[in-house]
Design a protein around this motif. Structure first.
Motif, PDB file in Angstrom:
ATOM      1  N   SER A   2     -35.797  34.895 -25.571  1.00  0.00           N
ATOM      2  CA  SER A   2     -35.209  33.661 -25.059  1.00  0.00           C
ATOM      3  C   SER A   2     -34.261  33.088 -26.107  1.00  0.00           C
ATOM      4  O   SER A   2     -34.296  33.479 -27.277  1.00  0.00           O
ATOM      5  N   GLU A   3     -33.420  32.170 -25.694  1.00  0.00           N
ATOM      6  CA  GLU A   3     -32.515  31.531 -26.635  1.00  0.00           C
ATOM      7  C   GLU A   3     -33.294  30.778 -27.710  1.00  0.00           C
ATOM      8  O   GLU A   3     -32.880  30.720 -28.865  1.00  0.00           O
ATOM      9  N   GLU A   4     -34.423  30.211 -27.333  1.00  0.00           N
ATOM     10  CA  GLU A   4     -35.268  29.500 -28.300  1.00  0.00           C
ATOM     11  C   GLU A   4     -35.828  30.468 -29.339  1.00  0.00           C
ATOM     12  O   GLU A   4     -35.864  30.158 -30.537  1.00  0.00           O
ATOM     13  N   GLN A   5     -36.264  31.653 -28.904  1.00  0.00           N
ATOM     14  CA  GLN A   5     -36.798  32.647 -29.843  1.00  0.00           C
ATOM     15  C   GLN A   5     -35.712  33.147 -30.780  1.00  0.00           C
ATOM     16  O   GLN A   5     -35.939  33.305 -31.982  1.00  0.00           O
ATOM     17  N   LYS A  33     -32.944  39.990 -20.684  1.00  0.00           N
ATOM     18  CA  LYS A  33     -32.887  39.652 -22.106  1.00  0.00           C
ATOM     19  C   LYS A  33     -34.240  39.857 -22.767  1.00  0.00           C
ATOM     20  O   LYS A  33     -35.285  39.536 -22.195  1.00  0.00           O
TER      21      LYS A  33
END
Length: 370
Positions: free
Chosen positions: A257-260, A254
């Motif tokens: 990140s999911e946070e980004q 990926k």
């Protein structure tokens, strides 16, 4: 003494000329007049003034003939789609050579076969790929073959209800053509018949469900394919067999990140590059407005994210790198900007030189004349 001085300046001028390269910029929308051009100083990374190289109607993606004397562009709107050829003048300007009608509506991507015998386009909306023969002078002939993709992944409801070819390119030995299809979650693989100037599907590489394949690149050693998944913002690595054109899916990495990704309401991947030394891969992230840098293992093809660098602009529709691998350019389509980054050859990381942002209206494609 005067002769020696003149000779010195003459030699210095040749060196300077050798260290600069023309860069062409494809554009979209009504605020742009056509294809723009600048010269990149490969020593300093600075661009000359941006100039209009040729007037054209929405010259989105660009491609170069193997002789480096002809440039091709996807042109026109959905109702009047065309493909246009231009001769490259001594001063870097472009003169239209000829134009032909688009085979299946407006194209999303264009690529010239290494033989110079033909080019291909991918029609996202039409769900097809098209082949156009080229004459000896590089001018276009009408479309000779159109192949419609079939099926749908259906994982992402509003994007994968039908086929959407998004890119076209060729294997290192030029025997096969590859077409990532966002709607199918596949790379469609074609065998090329250069004597008949035709293509025939011989296989497909299955990406991750809902990934949405957009663009792809081969590793420098030709052993791997790096496929950019637009919807998932990831890169899937495939092992590649050059004898048969077959593939094996290996890993998926990926870009963010999911946070980004959570910091923006909408994100999508745009472009993928491989550094000339084969050790790094780069992808553009729209929405997050950044470039992800990956370390690439040349033995396994596995990628590891080492940096995510903001582009200092909005919506990086395209990124590209000069052949030396020292400079990476990022096109901010929504900010009308082009940013220049210096690449560290040891780490692959990007450095943003002070003031390295230039204004180009609605820029969406970067093409080096080298």
């Amino acid at each position: 003494m005067r002769a020696v001085v003149c000779l010195f300046f003459f030699a210095s001028n040749l060196l300077i000329q050798a260290e600069s390269v023309n860069v062409y910029f494809g554009t979209r929308g009504h605020s742009a007049e056509g294809i723009y051009r600048a010269e990149l100083d490969k020593l300093s990374g600075k661009l000359s003034s941006i100039q209009l190289a040729a007037e054209a109607r929405i010259p989105a993606f660009l491609a170069l003939h193997p002789t480096k004397k002809i440039l091709y562009a996807i042109t026109g709107d959905r109702e009047n789609a065309t493909v246009t050829s231009f001769t490259i003048q001594e001063d870097g300007g472009l003169m239209q050579l000829n134009q032909v009608k688009g085979a299946d509506g407006r194209s999303a991507h264009i690529a010239v076969h290494p033989s110079g015998l033909f080019l291909m386009t991918a029609q996202y909306g039409g769900g097809s790929v098209a082949l156009y023969p080229l004459k000896e002078d590089g001018s276009l002939e009408p479309c000779k073959q159109k192949v419609e993709h079939q099926g749908a992944s259906g994982v992402v409801k509003n994007r994968q209800q039908g086929p959407h070819p998004h890119w076209v390119g060729f294997s290192p030995d030029a025997r096969f053509a590859f077409v990532p299809d966002l709607g199918l979650d596949q790379i469609i693989i074609y065998r090329i018949n250069t004597s008949e100037l035709t293509i025939e599907q011989v296989g497909a590489a299955q990406s991750v469900p809902g990934g949405g394949p957009r663009h792809m690149r081969f590793s420098v050693n030709g052993k791997f394919i790096y496929l950019l998944n637009e919807l998932e913002l990831s890169v899937t690595t495939f092992a590649y067999d050059e004898e048969t054109g077959s593939t094996e899916r290996l890993t998926t990495t990926k870009a963010l990140s999911e946070e980004q990704k959570a910091n923006e309401s909408f994100n999508s991947a745009s472009e993928i590059l491989v550094h000339p030394n084969g050790l790094f891969v780069y992808t553009g992230n729209r929405g997050h407005d950044s470039v992800t840098v990956y370390q690439a293992d040349p033995k396994t093809g596995k990628l590891e994210v080492v940096e995510v660098e903001p582009i200092r602009g909005s919506w990086p529709r395209n990124i590209n790198m000069d052949t030396s691998g020292r400079w990476l350019l990022a096109a901010g389509a929504n900010s009308n900007t082009l940013s220049v980054f210096e690449v560290d050859p040891e780490t692959g990381e990007l450095t943003f030189p002070r003031g390295a942002v230039y204004n180009i209206p609605e820029v969406i494609c970067i093409l080096f004349d080298e």
